[in-house]
Design an enzyme around this catalytic site. Sequence first.
Site, PDB file in Angstrom:
ATOM      1  N   GLY A   1       0.826  -1.214   0.000  1.00  0.00           N
ATOM      2  CA  GLY A   1       0.000   0.000   0.000  1.00  0.00           C
ATOM      3  C   GLY A   1       0.854   1.255   0.000  1.00  0.00           C
ATOM      4  O   GLY A   1       2.089   1.193  -0.029  1.00  0.00           O
TER       5      GLY A   1
ATOM      6  N   THR B   1      -6.222  -3.385  -1.852  1.00  0.00           N
ATOM      7  CA  THR B   1      -6.115  -1.989  -2.302  1.00  0.00           C
ATOM      8  C   THR B   1      -4.664  -1.623  -2.649  1.00  0.00           C
ATOM      9  O   THR B   1      -4.427  -0.567  -3.222  1.00  0.00           O
ATOM     10  CB  THR B   1      -6.617  -1.002  -1.212  1.00  0.00           C
ATOM     11  OG1 THR B   1      -5.889  -1.250  -0.006  1.00  0.00           O
ATOM     12  CG2 THR B   1      -8.095  -1.158  -0.962  1.00  0.00           C
TER      13      THR B   1
ATOM     14  N   ASN C   1      -5.032 -11.309  15.253  1.00  0.00           N
ATOM     15  CA  ASN C   1      -4.042 -12.284  14.768  1.00  0.00           C
ATOM     16  C   ASN C   1      -2.618 -11.762  14.922  1.00  0.00           C
ATOM     17  O   ASN C   1      -1.706 -12.501  15.321  1.00  0.00           O
ATOM     18  CB  ASN C   1      -4.286 -12.602  13.285  1.00  0.00           C
ATOM     19  CG  ASN C   1      -5.540 -13.444  13.087  1.00  0.00           C
ATOM     20  OD1 ASN C   1      -5.952 -14.179  13.994  1.00  0.00           O
ATOM     21  ND2 ASN C   1      -6.162 -13.325  11.925  1.00  0.00           N
TER      22      ASN C   1
ATOM     23  N   TYR D   1     -14.828   1.823   9.517  1.00  0.00           N
ATOM     24  CA  TYR D   1     -13.395   2.102   9.659  1.00  0.00           C
ATOM     25  C   TYR D   1     -13.109   2.637  11.067  1.00  0.00           C
ATOM     26  O   TYR D   1     -12.234   2.131  11.772  1.00  0.00           O
ATOM     27  CB  TYR D   1     -12.982   3.129   8.603  1.00  0.00           C
ATOM     28  CG  TYR D   1     -11.502   3.433   8.547  1.00  0.00           C
ATOM     29  CD1 TYR D   1     -10.577   2.457   8.182  1.00  0.00           C
ATOM     30  CD2 TYR D   1     -11.025   4.722   8.818  1.00  0.00           C
ATOM     31  CE1 TYR D   1      -9.218   2.761   8.102  1.00  0.00           C
ATOM     32  CE2 TYR D   1      -9.678   5.022   8.730  1.00  0.00           C
ATOM     33  CZ  TYR D   1      -8.777   4.038   8.378  1.00  0.00           C
ATOM     34  OH  TYR D   1      -7.433   4.343   8.295  1.00  0.00           O
TER      35      TYR D   1
ATOM     36  N   TYR E   1      -3.787  -6.149  25.303  1.00  0.00           N
ATOM     37  CA  TYR E   1      -2.607  -7.033  25.208  1.00  0.00           C
ATOM     38  C   TYR E   1      -1.423  -6.420  25.955  1.00  0.00           C
ATOM     39  O   TYR E   1      -0.627  -7.129  26.561  1.00  0.00           O
ATOM     40  CB  TYR E   1      -2.236  -7.296  23.735  1.00  0.00           C
ATOM     41  CG  TYR E   1      -2.852  -8.564  23.194  1.00  0.00           C
ATOM     42  CD1 TYR E   1      -4.222  -8.646  22.959  1.00  0.00           C
ATOM     43  CD2 TYR E   1      -2.080  -9.698  22.949  1.00  0.00           C
ATOM     44  CE1 TYR E   1      -4.805  -9.812  22.479  1.00  0.00           C
ATOM     45  CE2 TYR E   1      -2.652 -10.868  22.467  1.00  0.00           C
ATOM     46  CZ  TYR E   1      -4.003 -10.922  22.233  1.00  0.00           C
ATOM     47  OH  TYR E   1      -4.567 -12.080  21.766  1.00  0.00           O
TER      48      TYR E   1
END
Length: 341
Positions: A31, A56, A120, A166, A180
Amino acid sequence: MKKSEHRRITVQRGEPEIQPVKRALVTGSAGFIGSHLCDRFIKEGYNVVGMDNLLTGTLKNIEHLFPLKNFEFFFHDVSKFVHVPGDLDFILHFASPASPADYLRMPIQTLKVGSLGTHNLLGLAKAKNARILMASTSEVYGDPLVHPQHEEYWGHVNPVGPRGVYDEAKRFQEAITMAYHNYHGLDTRIARIFNTFGPRMRIDDGRALPAFISQALKGDDITVFGSGSQTRSFCYVDDLVEGIFRLLHSDCYLPVNLGNPEEISIKQFAEEIVSLTGSESRIVFKPLPEDDPKQRQPDVSRAKQKLGWQPVISRQEGLKRTLEYFRSLPVFLKQKETQIN
Ligand code: UDP
């Protein structure tokens, strides 16, 4: 060169010291911003692993890196389980549709890459004991009621509006990243990126800058949405990459705004592009998209204080470099040839 290989560097006292080469994974590497990040990390001597599903992005942005020994590429959608063999020191998560037109066209993929993809990659960072930097966005502030926007402002977002896919994915991304960090002690960084521009933006991504430049070069009408009184603050990509690089190597785990505080109305911006290109295009006004933020300007005090960073490339200079890039694209080169013949 793999991470297990080493570079010999000379330290001040003349004693040679062995330093491992760092290995960084960049998602969204094909990108606009991701490809510039790959360039920067390669230049700094890192081993770079690029990952992209080309939704994209385009391989054209990174084809110059393929012959290099310290660049690898995985064609993969990070919303699915991510496997990268070998060690990783850093992960930079830049995969996502990022222009309003793109995420309106691909709402589910946008939500998935910001949520499942982020999860992930956090899991991967934990497994590899790597530091992870998230590309968040000024969109977390929505249509802001505080101006300029500082990091303590919580934002004003419509979760069910067209931009919600978004904005909310990125807000979730920040929340799970902090979880996390707090729960697993993961080493995390969050960059809130404001409007950025430069070479390798997609000419048809629907954003103001590529739309205006393309319209100006073709002599088409320049389509300003609404009255054009809404404002944005445009940061040149090299400045942004410097900010990301510094943030990654800092100890700041809190979100940091990265953008250029110089604010301009969209109408003025269109006029600037008409004058820079010497185009005879007219400015026309079209309906304003739903929930289009009225103003946007980063408060970059935290970046200044924690990273010693502020943008140094003016919009004028950045626009000149960007225009040069767009003019070199086959579609405009061909047009120029036709005009000459
Ligand atoms: N815009 C415009 N004409 C266009 C594309 C965008 O007037 O052809 C406006 C858009 O409505 C917004 C601003 O330009 O107010 C910046 O839009 P962009 O899509 O670049 O990014 P955003 O900052 O909204 O995410």
